[in-house]
Design a protein around this motif. Structure first.
Motif, PDB file in Angstrom:
ATOM      1  N   PHE A   1      22.077  64.014  46.245  1.00  0.00           N
ATOM      2  CA  PHE A   1      21.271  62.785  46.253  1.00  0.00           C
ATOM      3  C   PHE A   1      22.106  61.580  45.854  1.00  0.00           C
ATOM      4  N   PHE A   2      22.846  61.696  44.744  1.00  0.00           N
ATOM      5  CA  PHE A   2      23.609  60.542  44.252  1.00  0.00           C
ATOM      6  C   PHE A   2      24.774  60.202  45.173  1.00  0.00           C
ATOM      7  N   ILE A   3      25.399  61.197  45.763  1.00  0.00           N
ATOM      8  CA  ILE A   3      26.479  60.915  46.712  1.00  0.00           C
ATOM      9  C   ILE A   3      25.927  60.159  47.918  1.00  0.00           C
ATOM     10  N   THR A   4      24.797  60.634  48.438  1.00  0.00           N
ATOM     11  CA  THR A   4      24.168  59.966  49.584  1.00  0.00           C
ATOM     12  C   THR A   4      23.775  58.533  49.230  1.00  0.00           C
ATOM     13  N   LEU A   5      23.210  58.343  48.022  1.00  0.00           N
ATOM     14  CA  LEU A   5      22.794  57.010  47.580  1.00  0.00           C
ATOM     15  C   LEU A   5      23.986  56.066  47.505  1.00  0.00           C
ATOM     16  N   PHE A   6      25.071  56.512  46.850  1.00  0.00           N
ATOM     17  CA  PHE A   6      26.259  55.666  46.733  1.00  0.00           C
ATOM     18  C   PHE A   6      26.896  55.426  48.107  1.00  0.00           C
ATOM     19  N   HIS A   7      26.876  56.435  48.962  1.00  0.00           N
ATOM     20  CA  HIS A   7      27.470  56.290  50.290  1.00  0.00           C
ATOM     21  C   HIS A   7      26.738  55.208  51.087  1.00  0.00           C
ATOM     22  N   ILE A   8      25.415  55.260  51.075  1.00  0.00           N
ATOM     23  CA  ILE A   8      24.615  54.256  51.812  1.00  0.00           C
ATOM     24  C   ILE A   8      24.852  52.865  51.243  1.00  0.00           C
ATOM     25  N   PHE A   9      24.877  52.774  49.910  1.00  0.00           N
ATOM     26  CA  PHE A   9      25.084  51.477  49.261  1.00  0.00           C
ATOM     27  C   PHE A   9      26.452  50.907  49.625  1.00  0.00           C
ATOM     28  N   SER A  10      27.489  51.773  49.588  1.00  0.00           N
ATOM     29  CA  SER A  10      28.843  51.294  49.864  1.00  0.00           C
ATOM     30  C   SER A  10      28.997  50.830  51.303  1.00  0.00           C
ATOM     31  N   ARG A  11      28.169  51.361  52.210  1.00  0.00           N
ATOM     32  CA  ARG A  11      28.282  51.024  53.628  1.00  0.00           C
ATOM     33  C   ARG A  11      27.412  49.836  54.029  1.00  0.00           C
ATOM     34  N   THR A  12      26.428  49.509  53.200  1.00  0.00           N
ATOM     35  CA  THR A  12      25.484  48.456  53.591  1.00  0.00           C
ATOM     36  C   THR A  12      25.637  47.171  52.781  1.00  0.00           C
ATOM     37  N   VAL A  13      26.118  47.286  51.553  1.00  0.00           N
ATOM     38  CA  VAL A  13      26.245  46.101  50.694  1.00  0.00           C
ATOM     39  C   VAL A  13      27.692  45.619  50.725  1.00  0.00           C
ATOM     40  N   PRO A  14      27.939  44.340  51.037  1.00  0.00           N
ATOM     41  CA  PRO A  14      29.308  43.817  51.065  1.00  0.00           C
ATOM     42  C   PRO A  14      30.022  44.071  49.730  1.00  0.00           C
ATOM     43  N   ARG A  15      31.316  44.361  49.799  1.00  0.00           N
ATOM     44  CA  ARG A  15      32.072  44.700  48.594  1.00  0.00           C
ATOM     45  C   ARG A  15      32.065  43.578  47.569  1.00  0.00           C
ATOM     46  N   SER A  16      31.989  42.346  48.017  1.00  0.00           N
ATOM     47  CA  SER A  16      31.996  41.215  47.083  1.00  0.00           C
ATOM     48  C   SER A  16      30.768  41.205  46.178  1.00  0.00           C
TER      49      SER A  16
END
Length: 457
Positions: free
Chosen positions: A8-23
């Motif tokens: 669950f947490f890996i999927t959550l972080f993966h989605i966040f890292s791909r959708t939210v700009p790094r800045s």
């Protein structure tokens, strides 16, 4: 965590890292960090415990809390970058990588044709270092432990494969461990094997001095170097300002192949620990170690047998532990260290300091708390333990730990307590009791240091 929770947490972080700009990552991780830091008490206290040892008495409790919070945030930032690093174009890596230093050490080591073992602690974003080297064309293999979660194992392997890194999985429990032969084969081909090397997992290692503490360190990298002729090179990837990383490749660890093998291993592992200590001292909030690194969880201690809140302070005193111990166990001398205008101490027993001796304390604070303590453990010149018999801290313990290091004595004062009565809780937390306690403890430690260091040797 269970396998489902990990997924669950890996999927959550993966989605966040791909959708939210790094800045935007620092902003969101800072917001979430306040909640995580509050909820994960066990991990929070473990990080604080490690930071106090790293600081060797130089950090105030406020410094420790600040660094611990940043450690949790840096871990979140590392995970987000790790999960999206395959999207980083090598030509545009300057968006993430601000500086690369020491690559000539790696090139020179590879010219010997014996392969290179890159070692790093759990510091910064070590995975990014492997990615940059792979993109530059270096053949690199990452040695990783067998994960309990199959989902996590597949995720890590696939992610590394996408950026050109080969994964070698090792199970420390496996005997005999044929993975060592695989590592030796890659080194023989003059390739790079990278590993984190600041923790032991199978009980095999060499005890070295690490932040003034006897610490078991993995000896595998040095043994491999002796057997294969490979160089051992420390590498670090540190997060700096403006979300930019610095990659640092150091000179190889000198390994004496002309002396007894066991001695050569000890010297090599100690040098590795020394290199790690230096960089961790500079970036303590990026050492991602969320367990009590120096404490044996199986070792019985009156400190950890009591449930409750932990309050800890440290100071380095340039005197021998015996001298510090003698002052702490002399009530008249110790009173000179305590701000008596705010905290009074009276002995309830006459005679020498011993087990069973009791003291009465009265704090000149808004709620004017009083309590009695009794000495329950003595080990000269290492430790003094008091039990709170009543009052606001009733049932808790107070510990004075004295640790001899090269430059003197590291004095650690620990209060472990659980306030049970609601009246005390209201007064202690709402009226700033803990802040007042921190001020008194810091003042006492500073006076103790001043009094002892001004004494003639």
């Amino acid at each position: 965590m269970t396998a489902k929770e990990v997924s669950f947490f890996i999927t959550l972080f993966h989605i966040f890292s791909r959708t939210v700009p790094r800045s935007f990552h620092p902003f969101f991780t800072s917001l979430g960090n306040h909640l995580v830091f509050f909820i994960l008490r066990r991990y929070r206290e473990a990080v604080k415990e490690n930071l106090r040892i790293i600081g060797r008495g130089a950090y105030t409790e406020k410094d420790v809390s600040r660094l611990a919070k940043r450690c949790f945030q840096n871990y979140s930032l590392k995970l987000l970058d790790y999960m999206s690093m395959d999207r980083l174009n090598f030509r545009d890596r300057t968006r993430w990588v601000g500086k690369e230093m020491g690559e000539e050490h790696l090139e020179k080591a590879l010219e010997r044709g014996k392969g290179v073992i890159c070692v790093t602690p759990h510091l910064g974003n070590w995975e990014l270092g492997g990615y940059v080297l792979a993109q530059k064309g270096y053949p690199i293999h990452i040695l990783t432990l067998k994960e309990e979660s199959p989902f996590l194992s597949r995720y890590e392997k696939d992610l590394r494969q996408r950026v050109g890194i080969h994964t070698i999985v090792i199970d420390p429990k496996e005997r005999p461990n044929f993975v060592i032969l695989e590592i030796a084969r890659q080194l023989k081909k003059n390739e790079i094997v990278a590993m984190v090397a600041d923790r032991i997992y199978d009980g095999q290692g060499v005890e070295v001095d690490f932040f003034g503490q006897p610490t078991p360190f993995p000896s595998g990298p040095i043994y491999l170097a002796l057997e294969t002729g490979a160089e051992v090179i420390p590498v670090f990837v540190i997060l700096k300002e403006k979300m930019k990383y610095w990659g640092i490749i150091e000179e190889p660890i000198p390994i004496n192949r002309e002396i007894d093998k066991e001695k050569a291993v000890r010297l090599g592992v100690q040098e590795m620990g020394k290199r790690f200590e230096k960089i961790i001292s500079q970036y303590p909030d990026q050492w991602l170690t969320f367990f009590p690194f120096w404490r044996n969880p199986n070792e019985p201690s009156p400190f950890y047998s009591v449930r409750g809140r932990i309050n800890q302070h440290q100071i380095l005193i340039q005197r021998e532990p015996e001298v510090v111990y003698d002052l702490l166990t002399d009530l008249n001398q110790f009173k000179r260290c305590v701000p008596v205008e705010e905290l009074s101490i009276e002995g309830m027993d006459l005679g020498e300091f011993r087990l069973g001796v009791r003291y009465h304390f009265r704090l000149q604070f808004r709620i004017r708390p009083e309590w009695d303590t009794e000495v329950i453990f003595l080990e000269r010149p290492r430790q003094i333990v008091y039990q709170f018999l009543n009052g606001i801290f009733g049932g808790g313990v107070e510990i004075w730990d004295l640790k001899k290091i090269e430059s003197g004595t590291l004095v650690t004062h620990t209060l472990l307590y659980q306030i049970k009565r609601w009246v005390y809780k209201m007064g202690w937390f709402l009226l700033g009791g803990e802040k007042k306690h921190n001020e008194l403890t810091e003042t006492t430690l500073k006076r103790l240091k001043s009094l002892l260091e001004e004494r003639p040797g």
